[in-house]
Structure formats: C-alpha cells, structure tokens
Design a protein around this motif. Sequence first.
Motif, PDB file in Angstrom:
ATOM      1  N   ALA A 285       0.828  -1.203   0.000  1.00 46.73           N
ATOM      2  CA  ALA A 285       0.000   0.000   0.000  1.00 46.73           C
ATOM      3  C   ALA A 285       0.864   1.254   0.000  1.00 46.73           C
ATOM      4  O   ALA A 285       0.535   2.250  -0.665  1.00 46.73           O
ATOM      5  N   LEU A 286       1.989   1.211   0.734  1.00 51.27           N
ATOM      6  CA  LEU A 286       2.886   2.353   0.787  1.00 51.27           C
ATOM      7  C   LEU A 286       3.487   2.643  -0.593  1.00 51.27           C
ATOM      8  O   LEU A 286       3.533   3.797  -1.038  1.00 51.27           O
ATOM      9  N   VAL A 287       3.946   1.594  -1.287  1.00 47.28           N
ATOM     10  CA  VAL A 287       4.517   1.770  -2.623  1.00 47.28           C
ATOM     11  C   VAL A 287       3.456   2.304  -3.585  1.00 47.28           C
ATOM     12  O   VAL A 287       3.696   3.224  -4.371  1.00 47.28           O
ATOM     13  N   ASN A 288       2.264   1.740  -3.523  1.00 46.61           N
ATOM     14  CA  ASN A 288       1.196   2.150  -4.435  1.00 46.61           C
ATOM     15  C   ASN A 288       0.758   3.594  -4.218  1.00 46.61           C
ATOM     16  O   ASN A 288       0.338   4.269  -5.156  1.00 46.61           O
ATOM     17  N   SER A 289       0.849   4.073  -2.989  1.00 47.02           N
ATOM     18  CA  SER A 289       0.374   5.426  -2.707  1.00 47.02           C
ATOM     19  C   SER A 289       1.463   6.488  -2.777  1.00 47.02           C
ATOM     20  O   SER A 289       1.182   7.645  -3.077  1.00 47.02           O
ATOM     21  N   ARG A 290       2.724   6.106  -2.516  1.00 50.63           N
ATOM     22  CA  ARG A 290       3.792   7.104  -2.402  1.00 50.63           C
ATOM     23  C   ARG A 290       4.789   7.104  -3.550  1.00 50.63           C
ATOM     24  O   ARG A 290       5.507   8.077  -3.728  1.00 50.63           O
ATOM     25  N   GLY A 295       0.585   7.231  -9.675  1.00 53.16           N
ATOM     26  CA  GLY A 295      -0.554   7.818 -10.386  1.00 53.16           C
ATOM     27  C   GLY A 295      -0.397   7.848 -11.882  1.00 53.16           C
ATOM     28  O   GLY A 295      -1.242   8.385 -12.591  1.00 53.16           O
ATOM     29  N   ALA A 296       0.691   7.236 -12.385  1.00 54.57           N
ATOM     30  CA  ALA A 296       0.958   7.305 -13.836  1.00 54.57           C
ATOM     31  C   ALA A 296      -0.133   6.599 -14.639  1.00 54.57           C
ATOM     32  O   ALA A 296      -0.569   7.100 -15.679  1.00 54.57           O
TER      33      ALA A 296
END
Length: 300
Positions: A285-290, A295-296
């Motif tokens: 979740a951290l990788v996906n959000s930060r 957001g690409a």
Amino acid sequence: MTAATASDDLAERFLSMLAAERGAAANTLAAYRRDLEAARQVLGDVAGADVQALEGLGSAWSSLAASSLARRCSALRQFYGFLIDEGLRADDPSGGLPRPRTLRPLPRLLSHDEVGRFLACADEEAAGERPEAVRLLVLLELLYGSGLRATELVSLPLASVPRDAPFLHVTGKGGQQRMVPVSTRSRAALSRWLALRKGTSRFLFPSSGASGHLTRVRLFQLLRELAARADIDPTRVSPHVLRHAFATHLLEGGADLRVLQMLLGHADVATTQIYTHVDGARLVALVNSRHPLAGAQKAL
C-alpha cells in the motif's frame, strides 16, 4: 619478536581503535578479544594469515553454533579491514572466512491495543499518587514513549530530567550520549514523580540497594507484575519488548529509519532495520500510494 607476538600487538591496537573511535563498550571489546584469541589458537599469526589459512577455520570451528561462528568471522573481517586502513596489509584475506547462514530472530512485539491496556492499568494505579505506582507509570512511559534501554532508564541521573527543552540526555552503550524526546504524557508523569520522590540520590529512580538506583532485574519484575494485572501474558513483556514496540509503532506511523536509528542509539543502521518487519500488505500500500509512478496509470 615472533609473528604471533606481533599479531597480538596489532590485535590490541585494533581493540584500542574500537574503544576510541567507535566507543565500543567493555563487554564488546572483551568479546572481540576472545574471538581473536580463538583465531590465534588455530592460525598462530592471525594478522599474517592468508585466504587458504582462513578457509581452514570452517572445519576447525565446525562445532560452533551458526551465531557464534558469524560473530567470530565478523570480528576477523573488521580486524583485517583495520589492518588495510592502517597500511599494514595490502590484501584482504577475509574472503576465505566461513559464511554461516544465520537468521536473526525478531523480538517479541506488543500490539497497539496491548500497550494501551498496559498504560491504562499503570495510569489507573497511579491515580492515588502512591509513589511506587507513579514511579512505575514513569518507567513505562519512558520505555514505550522514548525507547530507552533498560540500563539507560534505571541509571538516569536526576540531572538528565528536562527543564525547558522536552529532551532527556541519555548515556548509551560505549558511553555514547544522545538526546531523546520526552512526550507530553511522559513529562506530566515525570512531574508527578519528582513531587513524590524522596531522598538526595543523584539518580532519578533511587534505590536502597548497593547500586544506588533501581536495578534492571527489579524493573523486569515490576513490568511483568503489571502485565499480569493488565491481563497481558507476563512472559511476553520485558523492557526490550517495550523498546521494540516504540520503534515498530513509530515506523508504522511513518518515521524515517535514520531518525529512528538516532533515537535508539544504534551505531549501525543495519541494527535498526530489524524493526522494519511491518506486514507485507502495508508495504504494498505504501509503494502504491507514495511511489512517483503510482498515479501514472491513472493519468494515461
């Protein structure tokens, strides 16, 4: 002077360097000295040993536990690094050292809920301003709120208590000093304890015993007794478990690993990395959000 004697002299210079430049504690230096002596008994001239000689240590030390073998190899690896830095060897023979596989065990951990119950029980018992109960509340607050080691906590001098700045001056392993933050909760509990504390001892937590301050053993006992009253398994509780909870919960809250290293007083960030055993789902979740590319896909 024989080669073995010269090697012993270099070992002492190496240990002196560890004490002076890295602030190694007496117990650490004693362990390194034992490891180098064990190597001398096999190799003779440790400083002049070559790769082939070091490869023979695997069979000579085959009866050792993996953790003990790893520690001895680490001591030798650092010793040869010292010799190279000092210009006393041009080559590094440590590639011949055994490579034991060890898994470092993760310390036990209390959940947020369990720590909350622990603190709530201590807070409730301290409501009557009984000195022993207020002292225990302060001890618990500083273990979990500032991540102190047991020895650092019980040996805190009264002079280390913050006046204007919300920090404690702590002397850690090897005499290394650092400043650790004191939470608002901890400062409030400290104020209550100072109003109740009696005597002229120079220690924040004085004792009538020979040490002059509360002992580590007594701290351990007090915590386990409190755990039982808080309906927490006492065998899962120790000063180190609370220090571990401090570190892990800070990381879960987004604390930087280097900052945590400073707060815990670790000489090497590799030691701090043991506290990064957060669950895989949170890491994803951290990788996906930060991550910059998170957001690409949405933008396409």
